[in-house]
Enzyme design. Sequence first.
Site, PDB file in Angstrom:
ATOM      1  N   GLU A 166     -56.114  -2.562  27.101  1.00  0.00           N
ATOM      2  CA  GLU A 166     -57.464  -2.066  26.869  1.00  0.00           C
ATOM      3  C   GLU A 166     -57.699  -0.961  27.885  1.00  0.00           C
ATOM      4  O   GLU A 166     -57.069  -0.941  28.945  1.00  0.00           O
ATOM      5  CB  GLU A 166     -58.494  -3.178  27.049  1.00  0.00           C
ATOM      6  N   SER A 185     -59.672   5.690  44.670  1.00  0.00           N
ATOM      7  CA  SER A 185     -58.836   4.989  43.691  1.00  0.00           C
ATOM      8  C   SER A 185     -58.265   5.894  42.613  1.00  0.00           C
ATOM      9  O   SER A 185     -57.281   5.541  41.969  1.00  0.00           O
ATOM     10  CB  SER A 185     -59.625   3.846  43.054  1.00  0.00           C
ATOM     11  N   LYS A 241     -54.146   2.396  39.029  1.00  0.00           N
ATOM     12  CA  LYS A 241     -53.810   1.535  37.884  1.00  0.00           C
ATOM     13  C   LYS A 241     -52.307   1.337  37.704  1.00  0.00           C
ATOM     14  O   LYS A 241     -51.854   0.284  37.264  1.00  0.00           O
ATOM     15  CB  LYS A 241     -54.404   2.125  36.600  1.00  0.00           C
TER      16      LYS A 241
END
Lengths: 409, 269
Positions: free
Chosen positions: A124, A391, A102
């Site tokens: 969010e 990830s 991210k």
Amino acid sequence: MASDRIPDQDWQHYQQPDARGHFGPYGGRFVGETLMAPLLELTAAYERYRNDPQFQQELDRDLAHYVGRPSPLYCAERWSRILGGARIYLKREDLNHTGAHKVNNTVGQALLAKRMGKTRIIAETGAGQHGVASATVAARLGLECVVYMGAEDIQRQMINVYRMRLLGATVVPVTSGSRTLKDALNEAMRDWVTNVDDTFYIIGTVAGPHPYPAMVRDFQAVIGREVRTQIMAFEQRLPDALVACVGGGSNAMGLFYPFIGDTEVKMYGVEAAGHGLASGQHAAPLCAGKPGVLHGNRTYLMEDDNGQIIETHSVSAGLDYPGVGPEHAWLKDTGRVNYVAINDDEALQAFHDLTRLEGIIPALESSHALAYGAKLARQLGADQCIVINLSGRGDKDIHTVAAREGIKI
Amino acid sequence: MTRLEARFAQLRASGRKALIPYVTAGDPQKETTVPLMHAMVAAGADIIELGVPFSDPMADGPMIQRAAERALAHGTSIHDVLAMVREFRQQDGVTPVVLMGYLNPIEVMGYERFARAAAQAGVDGVITVDLPPEEAADLLREFAHHQLAPVFLIAPTTPPDRVQTICAQARGFVYYVSMKGVTGASHLDYASIAEKIQLIRRYTDLPVGVGFGIKDVQTAAGAAANADAVVVGSAVVQRVEDNKDDSARILTAVAEFLRTLAPALKNVN
């Protein structure tokens, strides 16, 4: 909207989206009028800075020295040997600062926010990884940060909530609707529409109105670019397949995008089958949904016959989302990427396997990719190799895993 | 002349501004809506804005979100909403009805099928909150074919060139969103509303309505000063919510409230 006859694509010269953000019939900008001018302003700023060498230099420097890139490509030899098929490489996005892919995107968008003179960041979050990554860059740049998170997800991800608060962010619980990621996105949009003048909305995935799907993909594409270089060093050729989990789909787009023109590289996007696709309790719009319009873009959705969005289920909060990035919708319809689904139990099994066999605790989101990657590796020969995007790391999920197994910690 | 054109012509002739109350269809019960529409007309509503409930109402504040949740709790669908309009039309052939909602229910029903069914039911216009003109070509074609007016929103952030584009596509009336924010917020800036309405009038002869943040006689009068219509949403829905267990009281509470607004809309200019 899905057409039965899609002309053959020229994958070598793949250039999507168009100027208004369409990937075939998907994508676009479906927002209230108040947000149109800010989105056009953002599009113009992004177009300007993506081609600005100074901006790119600053971004590369942050990715190297703050995020810790390049992330390693690791050959999981022991796990591969036990599975008895293809060699499995793991792209270690879990080793990035803040523990997931991210941050690649939040670093990029925060630099853009700064260039645009915005003083307030909103985001969010589902599993909390994007919220943490946003709070992190906001702390570093001295920007105010407000993170919207479903009340349900706050319960599941207390550690990340506390991390965000430590970083100085305000975490706002969202109690409307299903109290998960989709409702957090609604609430962030409502904040943005109210505070457009000073606020930059960092969307965490390749969804939302244009330019977000393209912009987030471009910031995440560093994953795939690194894999291309790294796999050549190991194998002197491109991998046979790429595997990544798909909630909104940003880690998958980041891995896939630099390989789209290499049609010999197969790609698998892994959705969350929850309690199983047949149960209806899942989060797999590409495998079992229909096209529609939500959160600013046209894409595949989990919806009922009247166009209402239905509640999703996945053990992993980060995949618990009824939509998916519009580029994935297009890659599905064109057949360039295969979309498959892995249920909660299979993901949990992969979580344990990787932990015990390789000493790596993966995020539950990434465990879906691992579970499918393991199935795929068994079908392939020892002369073949695949890359799975790891990830994120699983520290945030240990309470969920323990609770499922009746262990109190 | 369409029902909307006739209504605005009639109002202009009598020196009045249009009062447009909003309610969410099916809130709190499906059976409440049609009697409520008639009660609002009796209490001075000139046009009715009827909300099509959606699970993810991104542009709405908490009041209208809760209305949608109540309506969806017993499954109010877009088909139910059209059936309500059809029933309303059996007794009222003149009051225009404008639907307000989000694109996805229309998308799933199909543009052609929706436009035909809405026109047949007696709908006059449609506000699709999350459909900017750039994405609207296909739906507008169907609306034109079935004489439905696409009512577009213009916002404080809309620059002049977009105002022009939007006005070129709009029919019925233009809806100016009085502030940056969601429905039900406060802080109206009358000077900036007046300025923007002047800009809008440079590009269209259509009537201009103002909505968002209008909740009492003062705000209605302030917003009406330069406009042709005021939309009152959350303040009406508030009366529905306060009386949600008693349909008869909803009708009287909403009617009483609308009657208090009427003086704000007479001979304003």
